[in-house]
Design an enzyme around this catalytic site. Sequence first.
Site, PDB file in Angstrom:
ATOM      1  CG  ASP A  18      23.533 161.662 -46.211  1.00  0.00           C
ATOM      2  OD1 ASP A  18      23.247 162.378 -45.225  1.00  0.00           O
ATOM      3  OD2 ASP A  18      22.906 161.694 -47.274  1.00  0.00           O
ATOM      4  CD1 TRP A  23      21.648 155.066 -36.806  1.00  0.00           C
ATOM      5  CD2 TRP A  23      21.685 156.571 -35.136  1.00  0.00           C
ATOM      6  NE1 TRP A  23      22.002 154.405 -35.654  1.00  0.00           N
ATOM      7  CE2 TRP A  23      22.037 155.309 -34.616  1.00  0.00           C
ATOM      8  CE3 TRP A  23      21.650 157.673 -34.270  1.00  0.00           C
ATOM      9  CZ2 TRP A  23      22.351 155.100 -33.274  1.00  0.00           C
ATOM     10  CZ3 TRP A  23      21.949 157.477 -32.933  1.00  0.00           C
ATOM     11  CH2 TRP A  23      22.300 156.202 -32.438  1.00  0.00           C
ATOM     12  NE  ARG A  31      19.372 167.297 -38.155  1.00  0.00           N
ATOM     13  CZ  ARG A  31      19.362 166.591 -39.290  1.00  0.00           C
ATOM     14  NH1 ARG A  31      18.321 165.845 -39.584  1.00  0.00           N
ATOM     15  NH2 ARG A  31      20.367 166.657 -40.132  1.00  0.00           N
ATOM     16  CG  ASN A  66      26.515 170.377 -44.121  1.00  0.00           C
ATOM     17  OD1 ASN A  66      27.441 169.576 -44.110  1.00  0.00           O
ATOM     18  ND2 ASN A  66      25.314 170.048 -44.562  1.00  0.00           N
ATOM     19  NE  ARG A 192      20.990 164.252 -52.999  1.00  0.00           N
ATOM     20  CZ  ARG A 192      19.966 163.756 -52.314  1.00  0.00           C
ATOM     21  NH1 ARG A 192      18.935 163.256 -52.961  1.00  0.00           N
ATOM     22  NH2 ARG A 192      19.959 163.750 -51.001  1.00  0.00           N
TER      23      ARG A 192
HETATM   24  C1  FPP Z   1      25.276 163.885 -42.722  1.00  0.00           C
HETATM   25  O1  FPP Z   1      24.213 163.494 -41.910  1.00  0.00           O
HETATM   26  C2  FPP Z   1      26.439 164.232 -41.957  1.00  0.00           C
HETATM   27  C3  FPP Z   1      26.903 165.500 -41.778  1.00  0.00           C
HETATM   28  C4  FPP Z   1      26.258 166.687 -42.323  1.00  0.00           C
HETATM   29  C5  FPP Z   1      28.103 165.750 -41.000  1.00  0.00           C
HETATM   30  C6  FPP Z   1      29.069 164.622 -40.913  1.00  0.00           C
HETATM   31  C7  FPP Z   1      29.628 164.669 -39.572  1.00  0.00           C
HETATM   32  C8  FPP Z   1      30.019 163.585 -38.862  1.00  0.00           C
HETATM   33  C9  FPP Z   1      30.050 162.225 -39.380  1.00  0.00           C
HETATM   34  C10 FPP Z   1      30.444 163.753 -37.452  1.00  0.00           C
HETATM   35  C11 FPP Z   1      31.490 164.715 -37.248  1.00  0.00           C
HETATM   36  C12 FPP Z   1      32.639 164.507 -38.158  1.00  0.00           C
HETATM   37  C13 FPP Z   1      33.864 164.482 -37.731  1.00  0.00           C
HETATM   38  C14 FPP Z   1      35.009 164.341 -38.678  1.00  0.00           C
HETATM   39  C15 FPP Z   1      34.110 164.581 -36.308  1.00  0.00           C
HETATM   40  P1  FPP Z   1      22.876 164.312 -42.013  1.00  0.00           P
HETATM   41  O2  FPP Z   1      22.752 165.151 -40.794  1.00  0.00           O
HETATM   42  O3  FPP Z   1      22.825 165.045 -43.292  1.00  0.00           O
HETATM   43  O4  FPP Z   1      21.830 163.154 -41.979  1.00  0.00           O
HETATM   44  P2  FPP Z   1      20.365 163.225 -42.579  1.00  0.00           P
HETATM   45  O5  FPP Z   1      20.534 163.310 -44.056  1.00  0.00           O
HETATM   46  O6  FPP Z   1      19.780 161.923 -42.129  1.00  0.00           O
HETATM   47  O7  FPP Z   1      19.709 164.407 -41.979  1.00  0.00           O
END
Ligand code: FPP
Length: 248
Positions: A18, A23, A31, A66, A192
Amino acid sequence: MMELDPTKLPRHLAIIMDGNGRWAQQRMLPRIVGHQRGAETVQMVVDQASNLGIGHLTLFAFSSENWSRPKPEVRALMTLLKKYLRNELRRMLRNNIRFNVIGARDDLPPEINGIIDDALAQTATNSGMVLTLALSYGGRQEITRAAARIARQVAEGSLLPDQVNEELLAGALDTAGLPDPDLLIRTSGEMRISNFLLWQLAYTELYFTEINWPDFTIVELHRALADFQSRERRFGKTSAQIRLTQRS
Ligand code: FPP
């Protein structure tokens, strides 16, 4: 780097990756740049876990929820996933990693399903770490699918209601055959479970860090593993009972 006891590593490590969005936003970047950097962290963690001899690594890459993100972000994540899978296949073959997917695969674009099928087939006989990606995954949805599967068997007459037990239900989940996770890491300070592996996390040790996923490093991974090794897992028993079984 912290000293790890190679005999006390988690057999199954699960991670909620997460903080990619935050970041990026903290750096005035789109994003998706956070997701791209996050994909690099994925490669590092897969390599490390496999080198350490961890048997199973499960990553929450895309949740059922998502799909409701803005369309361009969903599209960008799917493009990134495609690129990642194509690159990673070579490395999985080199590192003897067996690829696995859990989640509602029917919801994924056909092109991605094609790449997944190819990766599953090409790594099927590998004997090293099992890398499971949770894609279009939700714990409640998975349990619901399992319940429906069991209900169908009962309706068809091939199963009696009294035969439904924990083992049968576990075997009807997407994770059938995988051990339950010993350690769950979640990055970015959120505390969570967010619908991840609801059934399987019953006795899992939880580790939370403030670090956003793109900033998660080998040192952070070792810190989480060292913390895990310092814990006493009782599975509902008393400390004294655990000490006794450790001595025998
Ligand atoms: C959470 O960050 C991350 C995701 C919803 C997707 C996870 C994906 C990756 C790590 C990259 C792609 C994965 C692979 C296996 C290639 P967020 O966007 O929810 O962060 P935030 O909570 O700060 O908005």
